[in-house]
Design a protein around this motif. Structure first.
Motif, PDB file in Angstrom:
ATOM      1  N   TYR A 206      42.314  57.043  53.320  1.00 18.32           N
ATOM      2  CA  TYR A 206      43.496  57.932  52.788  1.00 18.32           C
ATOM      3  C   TYR A 206      44.792  57.516  52.595  1.00 18.32           C
ATOM      4  O   TYR A 206      45.225  57.603  51.399  1.00 18.32           O
ATOM      5  N   GLU A 207      45.156  56.447  53.025  1.00 19.53           N
ATOM      6  CA  GLU A 207      46.476  55.827  52.630  1.00 19.53           C
ATOM      7  C   GLU A 207      46.240  54.920  51.434  1.00 19.53           C
ATOM      8  O   GLU A 207      47.075  54.955  50.644  1.00 19.53           O
ATOM      9  N   GLN A 208      45.276  54.173  51.373  1.00 17.47           N
ATOM     10  CA  GLN A 208      44.938  53.362  50.282  1.00 17.47           C
ATOM     11  C   GLN A 208      44.937  54.328  49.163  1.00 17.47           C
ATOM     12  O   GLN A 208      45.405  53.944  48.098  1.00 17.47           O
ATOM     13  N   GLY A 209      44.145  55.402  49.332  1.00 13.15           N
ATOM     14  CA  GLY A 209      43.673  56.229  48.324  1.00 13.15           C
ATOM     15  C   GLY A 209      45.181  56.898  47.551  1.00 13.15           C
ATOM     16  O   GLY A 209      44.879  57.595  46.296  1.00 13.15           O
ATOM     17  N   HIS A 210      46.157  57.039  48.563  1.00 11.96           N
ATOM     18  CA  HIS A 210      47.049  58.046  47.846  1.00 11.96           C
ATOM     19  C   HIS A 210      48.488  57.051  47.914  1.00 11.96           C
ATOM     20  O   HIS A 210      49.443  57.754  47.941  1.00 11.96           O
ATOM     21  N   GLY A 211      48.138  55.674  47.616  1.00 13.24           N
ATOM     22  CA  GLY A 211      49.217  54.835  47.310  1.00 13.24           C
ATOM     23  C   GLY A 211      50.210  54.361  48.332  1.00 13.24           C
ATOM     24  O   GLY A 211      51.351  53.781  48.468  1.00 13.24           O
ATOM     25  N   MET A 212      49.772  54.708  49.796  1.00 14.57           N
ATOM     26  CA  MET A 212      50.832  54.332  51.051  1.00 14.57           C
ATOM     27  C   MET A 212      50.105  52.708  51.279  1.00 14.57           C
ATOM     28  O   MET A 212      49.343  52.615  52.400  1.00 14.57           O
ATOM     29  N   ILE A 213      50.364  51.844  50.337  1.00 12.63           N
ATOM     30  CA  ILE A 213      49.563  50.479  50.461  1.00 12.63           C
ATOM     31  C   ILE A 213      50.234  49.927  51.801  1.00 12.63           C
ATOM     32  O   ILE A 213      49.454  49.112  52.370  1.00 12.63           O
ATOM     33  N   ASN A 214      51.495  49.883  52.031  1.00 13.09           N
ATOM     34  CA  ASN A 214      52.171  49.103  52.965  1.00 13.09           C
ATOM     35  C   ASN A 214      51.424  49.426  54.504  1.00 13.09           C
ATOM     36  O   ASN A 214      51.239  48.608  55.460  1.00 13.09           O
ATOM     37  N   VAL A 215      51.588  50.700  54.382  1.00 10.82           N
ATOM     38  CA  VAL A 215      50.963  51.449  55.879  1.00 10.82           C
ATOM     39  C   VAL A 215      49.646  51.335  55.828  1.00 10.82           C
ATOM     40  O   VAL A 215      49.032  50.831  57.029  1.00 10.82           O
ATOM     41  N   ALA A 216      48.688  51.106  54.927  1.00  9.08           N
ATOM     42  CA  ALA A 216      47.453  50.873  54.892  1.00  9.08           C
ATOM     43  C   ALA A 216      46.989  49.675  55.305  1.00  9.08           C
ATOM     44  O   ALA A 216      46.070  49.215  56.068  1.00  9.08           O
ATOM     45  N   GLN A 217      47.946  48.525  55.054  1.00  8.13           N
ATOM     46  CA  GLN A 217      47.577  47.235  55.531  1.00  8.13           C
ATOM     47  C   GLN A 217      47.613  47.113  57.028  1.00  8.13           C
ATOM     48  O   GLN A 217      47.118  46.558  57.649  1.00  8.13           O
ATOM     49  N   LEU A 218      48.793  48.006  57.582  1.00  8.86           N
ATOM     50  CA  LEU A 218      48.976  47.797  59.064  1.00  8.86           C
ATOM     51  C   LEU A 218      47.617  48.694  60.011  1.00  8.86           C
ATOM     52  O   LEU A 218      47.278  48.206  60.862  1.00  8.86           O
ATOM     53  N   THR A 219      47.401  49.862  59.125  1.00  6.85           N
ATOM     54  CA  THR A 219      46.169  50.532  59.904  1.00  6.85           C
ATOM     55  C   THR A 219      44.848  49.650  59.738  1.00  6.85           C
ATOM     56  O   THR A 219      44.427  49.470  60.809  1.00  6.85           O
TER      57      THR A 219
END
Length: 532
Positions: A206-219
């Motif tokens: 969800y985070e990658q798909g909607h542009g939350m790249i930095n947060v997606a890395q941590l998840t």
């Protein structure tokens, strides 16, 4: 006659202290259960529970009193989920009901969420066994499982589409933060289960798909660390790659590779399935699972050519090909990461990986007539790998003397991969009326974006010509369609608009006064690509 709930002899401390009505139910009253508070009945006048006494004596009590209720609830939830805390006592008892309430408030149910999930996400990322998962979710209140509750919430979240004008911040909804908070609490409790990793993978998607790249890395980093621990514990299991955990592992590899290709060479860090993660490699999943009990996800006929007889007979077919493409992309990323400190690409490995990618790409193009959900993710990952491999090679040899042959090969390879994306984009547009928008796989988005940027960079004299404009319109149209499903597509379109403006500005400077714009002219010459 149904048994009546056990009633305490007095009100609990929280209701007493807050001057609220108490239902006196055991082990926790209705108010404490709803607010995820620790319900305590063992108190006397002048002798409140220890936790309350400490709260009154705390020098930070004035700050704590201003703490939002959600943070207080999260801390109670973490306490109740921590090791050593009785599973039947604490805030997690009400989690399934709370998650169901969230779904109902959004007009959904367990049945509607699972139906949409298995018609869309599961088509290209089958990390949840359908029958087992649906059976458990339909009885979620009786099982009283906080990990399963979080998984359901993340399944719901992963199927959400952006609105017509929504951006990244609009996708950070209350439901997203609820799922994020619950996942963080579950991982912090130290209880590693496959449901927690599955939920984390869907949240990262969800985070990658909607542009939350930095947060997606941590998840993703938290999920992969838990998966590595679980893989070591399960390494003796026969044919691990074909188990529920094996499919989850390859799902992590796919999204980890997709995430890393967006980063600069210095930032690349392959978290799972690489030669440096310290965990023995896993075999690729095998396409041998008969599809039973579920409707076929691919049922359309397309203009570009589909025959009912050629449709796959197993669920794992597209997933196996995407896993293979992700494994090859991982090898490319490893070469790119090494080049960040050696300033060169290993020629022998580059040729070997290129041959493997070319062979896979040809096979996938033949299979693409079966419908875009069939191998769209695998095609996207394969083309991304080809573009990344030769773009990095080209960047390293472009200004180095004595590398004319390698530069020409990399230039032609980039041109070939870009043309493949353009051809696929045109076929994609022919079939728009037959494509299930919610089922579009995320990994294909970045390949179209990267090819579009390269097409702008290497335009040369064709820039803004009739054929060039037609191809650019096709590429942008593909991203616009993907942007309706994954918000990051809209972000890529913004970057493309900036690149087009910069290109036009640079060319106008060269045309106006070439004698004073030697550097700009040289840059444009470097970006031109040979048609031969």
């Amino acid at each position: 006659m149904a048994d009546r709930p056990m009633i305490a002899s007095q009100v609990c401390w929280n209701c007493k202290n807050g001057k609220r009505k108490c239902s006196k139910e055991l082990p926790a009253c209705a108010r404490c259960s709803k607010l995820l508070l620790k319900c305590e009945y063992d108190w006397t006048a002048g002798n409140p529970p220890d936790s309350a006494a400490q709260h009154k004596a705390s020098p930070a009590s004035s700050i704590e009193a201003q703490t939002p209720p959600s943070l207080h609830s999260a801390s109670r939830l973490l306490y109740s989920l921590s090791r050593g805390s009785p599973k039947t006592f604490g805030g997690e008892a009400n989690l399934p009901t709370q998650v169901l309430s969230i779904l109902i408030a959004n007009g959904e149910s367990v049945k509607s969420v699972t139906a949409l999930y298995y018609r869309t996400i599961d088509v290209w990322l089958p990390i949840l066994s359908p029958k087992k998962c649906i059976d458990r979710l339909e009885n979620i209140t009786s099982e009283n499982n906080p990990e399963l509750s979080n998984l359901l919430l993340c399944m719901y979240l992963a199927t959400r589409q952006p609105g017509n004008s929504s951006g990244i911040k609009e996708m950070q909804t209350e439901v997203y933060f609820e799922a994020k908070t619950l996942l963080t609490t579950l991982t912090s409790s130290g209880n590693i289960t496959i449901e927690v990793i599955q939920a984390g993978l869907l949240l990262s998607l969800y985070e990658q798909g909607h542009g939350m790249i930095n947060v997606a890395q941590l998840t993703m980093s938290v999920c992969t660390r838990m998966a590595m621990k679980m893989k070591v514990a399960l390494r003796a299991a026969p044919e691990l790659q074909n188990t529920d955990f094996g499919r989850l592992w390859w799902g992590l590899v796919i999204l980890d590779r997709h995430l890393n290709q967006i980063l600069s060479p210095e930032e690349i860090q392959l978290a799972v399935g690489s030669s440096s993660d310290g965990v023995p490699s896993m075999e690729l999943p095998v396409d041998d699972e008969a599809h039973t009990g579920m409707n076929r996800p691919i049922t359309m006929r397309t203009i570009s050519g589909i025959s009912a007889a050629s449709r796959p007979t197993t669920r794992l077919g597209p997933f196996c090909r995407a896993s293979e493409a992700a494994a090859l992309l991982g090898k490319v990323l490893d070469l790119v990461a090494r080049s960040s400190y050696t300033n060169e690409m290993d020629e022998e490995k580059t040729r070997e990986i290129d041959a493997s990618l070319q062979g896979l790409a040809m096979n996938l193009m033949k299979l693409a007539i079966n419908g875009w959900e069939e191998c769209c993710a695998a095609i996207g990952l394969t083309l991304s790998a080809l573009l990344l491999l030769h773009e990095r090679t080209w960047a390293l040899v472009r200004g180095s003397p004595g590398h004319d042959d390698r530069r020409e090969i990399a230039t032609m390879a980039l041109s070939s991969a870009t043309r493949m994306v353009i051809d696929i984009s045109r076929r994609f547009h022919m079939d728009l009326a037959f494509i299930d928008l919610p089922a579009l796989p995320l990994p294909a988005t970045y390949a179209v974006y990267r090819a579009t940027m390269l097409y702008i960079d290497f335009a040369g004299d064709e820039f803004m010509g009739p054929e060039w404009n037609s191809n650019m319109k096709s590429l942008r149209g593909t991203l616009e369609y993907f942007g309706k499903r994954w918000n990051v597509g809209k972000h890529y379109l913004d970057l493309i608009d900036i690149a087009l403006s910069d290109k036009q500005r640079a060319r106008s400077v060269v045309k106006k006064d070439p004698d004073e714009s030697y550097e700009a002219h040289e840059l444009l010459q470097d970006m031109e690509i040979s048609r031969g």
